[in-house]
Scaffold this active site. Structure first.
Site, PDB file in Angstrom:
ATOM      1  N   ARG A 136       0.713  -0.744  -0.257  1.00 54.54           N
ATOM      2  CA  ARG A 136      -0.238  -0.307   0.145  1.00 54.54           C
ATOM      3  C   ARG A 136       1.257   1.223  -0.473  1.00 54.54           C
ATOM      4  O   ARG A 136       2.594   0.883   0.440  1.00 54.54           O
ATOM      5  CB  ARG A 136      -0.846   0.081   1.667  1.00 54.54           C
ATOM      6  N   HIS A 159      -7.437   1.037  -6.310  1.00 56.80           N
ATOM      7  CA  HIS A 159      -7.638   0.295  -5.147  1.00 56.80           C
ATOM      8  C   HIS A 159      -7.703  -1.160  -5.909  1.00 56.80           C
ATOM      9  O   HIS A 159      -9.094  -1.684  -5.435  1.00 56.80           O
ATOM     10  CB  HIS A 159      -8.182   0.351  -4.059  1.00 56.80           C
ATOM     11  N   GLN A 183      -9.889  -3.933  -3.791  1.00 49.92           N
ATOM     12  CA  GLN A 183     -11.432  -3.838  -2.983  1.00 49.92           C
ATOM     13  C   GLN A 183     -12.041  -4.263  -4.725  1.00 49.92           C
ATOM     14  O   GLN A 183     -12.631  -4.525  -3.773  1.00 49.92           O
ATOM     15  CB  GLN A 183     -10.787  -2.342  -2.924  1.00 49.92           C
ATOM     16  N   ASP A 198     -18.452   6.598  -1.115  1.00 49.90           N
ATOM     17  CA  ASP A 198     -17.299   5.957   0.198  1.00 49.90           C
ATOM     18  C   ASP A 198     -16.965   7.953   0.671  1.00 49.90           C
ATOM     19  O   ASP A 198     -17.719   9.084   0.159  1.00 49.90           O
ATOM     20  CB  ASP A 198     -15.986   5.960  -0.986  1.00 49.90           C
ATOM     21  N   CYS A 207     -16.228   0.297   0.511  1.00 56.26           N
ATOM     22  CA  CYS A 207     -15.335  -0.666   0.632  1.00 56.26           C
ATOM     23  C   CYS A 207     -14.436  -0.144   2.063  1.00 56.26           C
ATOM     24  O   CYS A 207     -13.778  -1.120   3.355  1.00 56.26           O
ATOM     25  CB  CYS A 207     -14.599   0.459   0.187  1.00 56.26           C
ATOM     26  N   ARG A 241     -12.579  -9.901   1.374  1.00 62.78           N
ATOM     27  CA  ARG A 241     -11.244  -9.053   0.763  1.00 62.78           C
ATOM     28  C   ARG A 241     -10.398 -10.567   1.202  1.00 62.78           C
ATOM     29  O   ARG A 241      -9.190 -10.457   0.027  1.00 62.78           O
ATOM     30  CB  ARG A 241     -10.841  -8.155   1.953  1.00 62.78           C
TER      31      ARG A 241
HETATM   32  N1   CP Z   1     -11.054  -0.661   2.685  1.00 67.55           N
HETATM   33  C1   CP Z   1      -9.396  -0.924   3.042  1.00 67.55           C
HETATM   34  O1   CP Z   1      -8.359  -0.731   1.719  1.00 67.55           O
HETATM   35  O2   CP Z   1     -10.088  -0.834   4.399  1.00 67.55           O
HETATM   36  P1   CP Z   1      -8.156  -0.510   5.221  1.00 67.55           P
HETATM   37  O3   CP Z   1      -8.021   0.601   4.917  1.00 67.55           O
HETATM   38  O4   CP Z   1      -9.132  -0.965   6.260  1.00 67.55           O
HETATM   39  O5   CP Z   1      -6.937  -1.529   4.489  1.00 67.55           O
END
Ligand code: CP
Length: 310
Positions: free
Chosen positions: A107, A134, A137, A229, A269, A297
């Site tokens: 990330r 992402h 996701q 979101d 998400c 996920r």
């Molecule tokens: N949706 C998501 O990526 O959650 P986190 O930031 O908790 O990993």
């Protein structure tokens, strides 16, 4: 037969429709096994580095435990723990990590830097969220939609709110599956042409449609999925008042959901800002699919890991 062995997982559009469907089918098999308590050690002895430059709940836990369920060993590298991009070049870090690990999940806010890491690493690299996408996701989102509705062709997915990196990937996946996608937001916060051109190109090939509108009635009409979101991200604190005002009409409430298809589901998400982009009543209500989405996920990530690392 499609083989994904050794591939990076950087963006939805890097994969064919058939490859994405293979990930969905592998997810179905792995989830079914997990529900029966069966965990096959497909990646026994393999190691995965989990690199983060931001906090995470879902991504960190689902990747770490998911990889362990596949028989591998994962190493959590929290924000600020590596020299990456600061004291050491991305190229050198990529080459060194390739000597220790069998895969990298990262990330990292800067997608260009993430791509550089993937270019110089000899092992598969998985994008666990950047500033522009992402994809992990999106896998969980689409899998959840498939679980709820079965055949997804012709479904209507409507997103309410700011264009965000998770939804840029979701719109891309929908455009490869013949799903109709509507982005409903004030003009200023709609998706840029560089992305919509790709969606439209996919829609021409696979059916489905992509459109943007400011009109909430147009967004809710026949919608099977309503997605939302957060309205602002890290670094946008100075815009909070302006954004809160602009997005206020797009808050997802039960009244908004009542205008949609009778079987509409709500997706997010997470983390969500309850009382801002979505009400508590929707989050805690029967139409919310958010916890299935979060659970998925792990199943979808296990599918990706098993396909690219075995
Ligand atoms: N949706 C998501 O990526 O959650 P986190 O930031 O908790 O990993």
């Amino acid at each position: 037969m499609h083989s994904l062995t050794g591939k990076d997982f950087m963006a939805i559009n890097d994969f064919t429709r058939e490859e994405l469907l293979l990930i969905m089918e592998t997810t179905r098999e792995l989830k079914l096994e997990a529900k029966r308590g069966i965990y096959q050690p497909i990646l026994k002895g393999k190691s995965l580095g989990l690199i983060f430059d931001q906090p995470s709940t879902r991504t960190r836990i689902s990747f770490e435990l998911g990889f362990q369920q596949l028989g591998g060993y994962s190493l959590y590298l929290k924000p600020g723990e590596l020299h990456l991009g600061k004291k050491e070049s991305i190229k050198d870090t990529a080459r060194v990590l390739s000597r220790y690990l069998d895969g990298i999940m990262i990330r990292w806010n800067n997608f260009e830097e993430m791509k550089e890491l993937a270019e110089y690493a000899d092992i598969p690299v998985i994008n666990a969220m950047s500033d522009v996408n992402h994809p992990c996701q999106a896998l969980a989102d689409v899998y959840t939609i498939i679980e709820r509705f079965g055949n997804v062709e012709g479904l209507n997915v409507s997103f309410f709110g700011d264009r965000s990196h998770p939804t840029l990937s979701l719109a891309m996946f929908c455009s490869k599956l013949g799903i109709n996608y509507t982005h409903c937001a004030p003009k200023k916060y709609q998706i840029e042409k560089k992305w919509t051109d790709q969606y439209e190109e996919n829609c021409k090939k696979f059916g489905g449609s992509f459109r943007q509108t400011e009109d909430i009635d147009e967004g809710t009409k026949n919608a099977h999925v309503v997605y939302s979101d957060v309205w602002w991200w890290l670094g946008q604190e100075g815009e909070v008042n302006e954004r809160a005002k602009a997005f206020a009409p797009y808050q997802v409430t039960n009244q908004l959901l009542d205008k949609c298809d009778k079987d509409v589901i709500f997706m997010h998400c997470l983390p969500a800002t309850r009382g801002v982009e979505v009400t508590d009543a929707v989050m805690d209500g029967p139409r919310a699919a958010i916890y299935d989405e979060a659970e998925n996920r792990m199943h979808t990530e296990k599918a990706v890991l098993s396909l690219i690392m075995s």
